[in-house]
Enzyme design. Sequence first.
Site, PDB file in Angstrom:
ATOM      1  N   ASP A  96      -3.272  -6.702 -15.146  1.00  0.00           N
ATOM      2  CA  ASP A  96      -4.151  -5.744 -14.475  1.00  0.00           C
ATOM      3  C   ASP A  96      -3.894  -4.372 -15.094  1.00  0.00           C
ATOM      4  O   ASP A  96      -2.952  -4.185 -15.866  1.00  0.00           O
ATOM      5  CB  ASP A  96      -3.913  -5.771 -12.948  1.00  0.00           C
ATOM      6  N   ASP A 131     -11.434  -0.551 -13.740  1.00  0.00           N
ATOM      7  CA  ASP A 131     -12.596  -0.521 -12.842  1.00  0.00           C
ATOM      8  C   ASP A 131     -12.266   0.381 -11.655  1.00  0.00           C
ATOM      9  O   ASP A 131     -11.108   0.729 -11.440  1.00  0.00           O
ATOM     10  CB  ASP A 131     -12.906  -1.940 -12.343  1.00  0.00           C
ATOM     11  N   CYS A 282       6.648 -28.187   7.432  1.00  0.00           N
ATOM     12  CA  CYS A 282       6.353 -28.275   6.001  1.00  0.00           C
ATOM     13  C   CYS A 282       7.355 -29.202   5.357  1.00  0.00           C
ATOM     14  O   CYS A 282       8.487 -29.328   5.826  1.00  0.00           O
ATOM     15  CB  CYS A 282       6.441 -26.874   5.397  1.00  0.00           C
TER      16      CYS A 282
END
Length: 513
Positions: A96, A131, A282
């Site tokens: 990024d 951006d 889990c």
Amino acid sequence: MSDTRELFEVRDWDAAGRIGRLDVPRAGVTVETPALLPVVNPHIQTIPPRELAEEFSAEILITNSYVLHGSEDLREDVLERGLHAFLDFPGAIMTDSGSFQLAEYGEIDVTNEEILEFQRRIGSDVATPVDLPTPPGVSRERAEGELGTTQRRLEDAAAFDADEMLVSAPVQGSTYPDLRERAGRHAAGVGLDVFPVGAVVPLMNEYRFGEVVDVVAAAKRGLGPAAPVHLFGAGHPMMFALAVAMGCDLFDSAAYAIYARDGRYLTVRGTEHLADLDYFPCACPVCVEHTPEEIRESDERERLLSEHNLHVTFREIRTIKGAIRDGELLELVEARARGHPAMLDGYRALLEHADQLERTDPASKGTFFYLSGESARRPEVRRHHDRLARLSPPETVLLTEDGWNEGDGGDGEIGDGAYDAHDERWSIVPPFGPVPPELAETYPLSAEVPERTDDRAYEAAATSVARLVEANPGTEWTLAHRAWPDSALARVPGRVEVVRLGSSEGVEDSDAE
Ligand code: GUN
Ligand code: ZN
């Protein structure tokens, strides 16, 4: 990269979701999508990248080039050794650009060109231009103005000599669907490679999943089905199935690490606090080998929690791929929608885009499971309704819940006369509606529907009857139903003769013919 090679190939579809393969030429690898990119923080990394590859089978990760560029300690090192050696990661690496820092702090100290060049020099496989992540709910003027800037940055990035490096083209436009669609169309046309939908983090942090769906749907209308789509900053596994069904292919997760720092335990139904857990629901290695109490007291608490968080996150990606392969993605989305009311909003928003999903949904897949009133609005139901509009029925048709075989419902239920009096007999299957015999064996009419169906299934079937009747004014219709609710019967046009099966009233009605 700016040649026209096809980098992304779709192998299987389900709704707008897909299993695909993304070529990342600079890394020399192909990444299977949907894919999760763990976020690696160059300063603090509890799970080393090599372990992400070897223990978690991560094929691609994402890190922030702006953080590397801004660090006196790290910059020269990463320039000299290259990003792959620096992180010690054998797969593909996306970077990024500092846009997030720009959104957070109002300014950054590099230009678009500088940070693209830095990403190229350190050996990034997928770079990102700067951006402008316009937040939700800002004025249209601001959203439009900032989108203009983002679009110029993308055009400059497309002109940049990236060689084999892929470059992403973030799609902005805030919460304005028309701007998102325009941004998507522009991004797809500019010659870049991967398409992140940006600035959705504020929506996701507030669990505004319905709006996330609308933003993604709009961006996708502009991008088209061929573009590989990344949902920027989406790391919670509870919403992956929903996002994949909308057509997202790549996710990045910082959540696994950030949540672990303050004791949060991820599940596919939401987030739990380690402090509140008596049992682990889990079966990952961490949860099998430890009790919640042990982890609460462990010096390794953060590390163990981030490992669990990452295990459930990758597991959900595999569950989704399996569901796509089996044609059960919407059943999975529907199950996930039952985990949290905000997810139900997301699923309902998705169903509002049923037309858009229908375009890439396979004509045939696994058995359709009717699981709730929401199932009545799935794209497959929509498609059946559209298909009915193309039929040419004969002069008289009996629509009956009795099925196609004479006498199915037992002797004289509606009277043999009623059967004989019609040219054809069509079955009627809630929520799909009328089914001519030639479609009886086709998907999705082999649907599994519960015995105790809810009103919405009958209402959808009645809507389907109404459309069929209105499209065929030359046909006389009889509808034989089993105790439809008034809300469904109210939708049936007045000129249809309605007979109730299994009641003496129904017998009398048909005997009177
Ligand atoms: N990370 C999360 N959201 C965004 C975004 O909109 N743009 C960029 N570049 N990175 C992000
Ligand atoms: Zn676990």
